[in-house]
Design a protein around this motif. Structure first.
Motif, mmCIF file in Angstrom:
data_model
loop_
_atom_site.group_PDB
_atom_site.id
_atom_site.type_symbol
_atom_site.label_atom_id
_atom_site.label_comp_id
_atom_site.label_asym_id
_atom_site.label_seq_id
_atom_site.Cartn_x
_atom_site.Cartn_y
_atom_site.Cartn_z
ATOM 1 N N GLY A 1 -8.675 5.582 0.808
ATOM 2 C CA GLY A 1 -7.964 4.326 1.023
ATOM 3 C C GLY A 1 -8.710 3.401 1.973
ATOM 4 O O GLY A 1 -8.748 2.185 1.773
ATOM 5 N N THR B 1 -6.878 2.229 -8.443
ATOM 6 C CA THR B 1 -6.662 2.065 -7.015
ATOM 7 C C THR B 1 -7.513 0.934 -6.467
ATOM 8 O O THR B 1 -7.045 0.128 -5.645
ATOM 9 C CB THR B 1 -6.999 3.377 -6.265
ATOM 10 O OG1 THR B 1 -6.267 4.452 -6.858
ATOM 11 C CG2 THR B 1 -6.632 3.273 -4.797
ATOM 12 N N GLN C 1 -9.561 10.195 -5.049
ATOM 13 C CA GLN C 1 -9.131 8.835 -4.744
ATOM 14 C C GLN C 1 -10.149 7.809 -5.231
ATOM 15 O O GLN C 1 -9.802 6.809 -5.853
ATOM 16 C CB GLN C 1 -8.929 8.690 -3.225
ATOM 17 C CG GLN C 1 -8.343 7.355 -2.781
ATOM 18 C CD GLN C 1 -6.840 7.299 -2.891
ATOM 19 O OE1 GLN C 1 -6.273 7.620 -3.935
ATOM 20 N NE2 GLN C 1 -6.189 6.891 -1.822
ATOM 21 N N GLU D 1 -1.843 6.127 3.776
ATOM 22 C CA GLU D 1 -2.265 7.030 2.698
ATOM 23 C C GLU D 1 -2.229 8.486 3.165
ATOM 24 O O GLU D 1 -1.637 9.355 2.500
ATOM 25 C CB GLU D 1 -3.676 6.663 2.233
ATOM 26 C CG GLU D 1 -3.786 5.324 1.524
ATOM 27 C CD GLU D 1 -3.535 5.441 0.033
ATOM 28 O OE1 GLU D 1 -3.207 6.550 -0.425
ATOM 29 O OE2 GLU D 1 -3.680 4.424 -0.661
ATOM 30 N N TYR E 1 -5.891 -2.365 -4.734
ATOM 31 C CA TYR E 1 -6.255 -2.815 -3.391
ATOM 32 C C TYR E 1 -6.839 -4.222 -3.433
ATOM 33 O O TYR E 1 -6.470 -5.095 -2.634
ATOM 34 C CB TYR E 1 -7.264 -1.846 -2.756
ATOM 35 C CG TYR E 1 -6.633 -0.756 -1.950
ATOM 36 C CD1 TYR E 1 -6.260 -0.968 -0.628
ATOM 37 C CD2 TYR E 1 -6.406 0.509 -2.496
ATOM 38 C CE1 TYR E 1 -5.679 0.040 0.119
ATOM 39 C CE2 TYR E 1 -5.821 1.522 -1.761
ATOM 40 C CZ TYR E 1 -5.462 1.279 -0.450
ATOM 41 O OH TYR E 1 -4.871 2.275 0.284
ATOM 42 N N THR F 1 0.831 -1.208 0.000
ATOM 43 C CA THR F 1 0.000 0.000 0.000
ATOM 44 C C THR F 1 0.860 1.251 0.000
ATOM 45 O O THR F 1 0.567 2.224 -0.709
ATOM 46 C CB THR F 1 -0.929 -0.007 1.220
ATOM 47 O OG1 THR F 1 -1.781 -1.157 1.170
ATOM 48 C CG2 THR F 1 -1.790 1.249 1.253
#
Length: 212
Positions: A51, A129, A123, A161, A133, A14
């Motif tokens: 995040g 992203t 985000q 993050e 993840y 991450t």
């Protein structure tokens, strides 16, 4: 791999993902330079909340869902690309407008709430992203992780993050970066808009190719 080692590996991956250049970095840096350190940090906190959202849905099995339902992945890429193009157009249109830094702004008097939600939306608009993840969690997390791992991962992801982007905000909100921005505002804004816009267009194009 033990649950502890799996969690440590996920957090390390991450951090590497957060440090890679992308629209999140551009938006945090621009807000920190062009608005204030407070706005930059607020944007960084928004990135952290994004995040947390992705880590929670990764724990819920988003990666498996997106792999099984192709149209959902295509829709996610299209929506993210359209938002990034919209964000780029807003930055481009405001590039030629003069920006005055006064004591109110440099003291942190910008709209921190707006900056926070800009961080969250930026985000969440990036399907890459979500896939990162999902794939990291799917690859490294045991099939039946212990409860402590599920409870620990979201706040740890937030710390990584938000911590990384806060560091970016602090570094870019200094006097010299701000003075440079004021001298080259039009060029910097258009460069940032171009980078974000190209990422958005790339998402839209790749989504169309997948859909064919």
């Amino acid at each position: 791999m033990t649950p502890t080692a799996a969690v440590a590996s996920i957090l390390a991956a991450t951090l590497l993902g957060a440090m890679s250049p992308g629209p999140s970095f551009v938006v945090v840096a621009r807000n920190a330079i062009g608005l204030s350190r407070r706005d930059g940090i607020a944007t960084a906190l928004g990135m952290g909340m994004g995040g947390v959202f992705f880590s929670c849905i990764a724990l819920a099995g988003l990666y498996t869902l997106l792999s099984a339902v192709g149209w959902l992945y295509i829709a996610l890429k299209m929506a993210g690309g359209i938002y990034l193009v919209y964000l780029a157009s807003r930055i481009w249109r405001g590039a030629s407008q003069p920006f005055a830094v006064d004591s109110h702004t440099t003291a942190g008097g910008g709209n921190a709430r707006k900056s926070f939600w800009l961080g969250v939306s930026t985000q969440l608009s990036n399907p890459k992203t979500a896939i990162v993840y999902g794939s990291i969690f799917a690859a490294l997390l045991p099939p039946h992780p212990p409860l402590w791992a599920c409870l620990a991962l979201p706040p740890c992801v937030f710390a990584i993050e938000a911590g990384w982007y806060t560091l970016v905000a602090v570094c870019f909100s200094g006097r010299r970066p701000r003075e440079l921005y004021l001298r080259l505002k039009s060029s910097i804004d258009r460069l940032a808009a171009g980078a974000i816009g190209m990422l958005g267009i790339r998402l839209i194009v790749t989504a169309n190719k997948i859909g064919m």
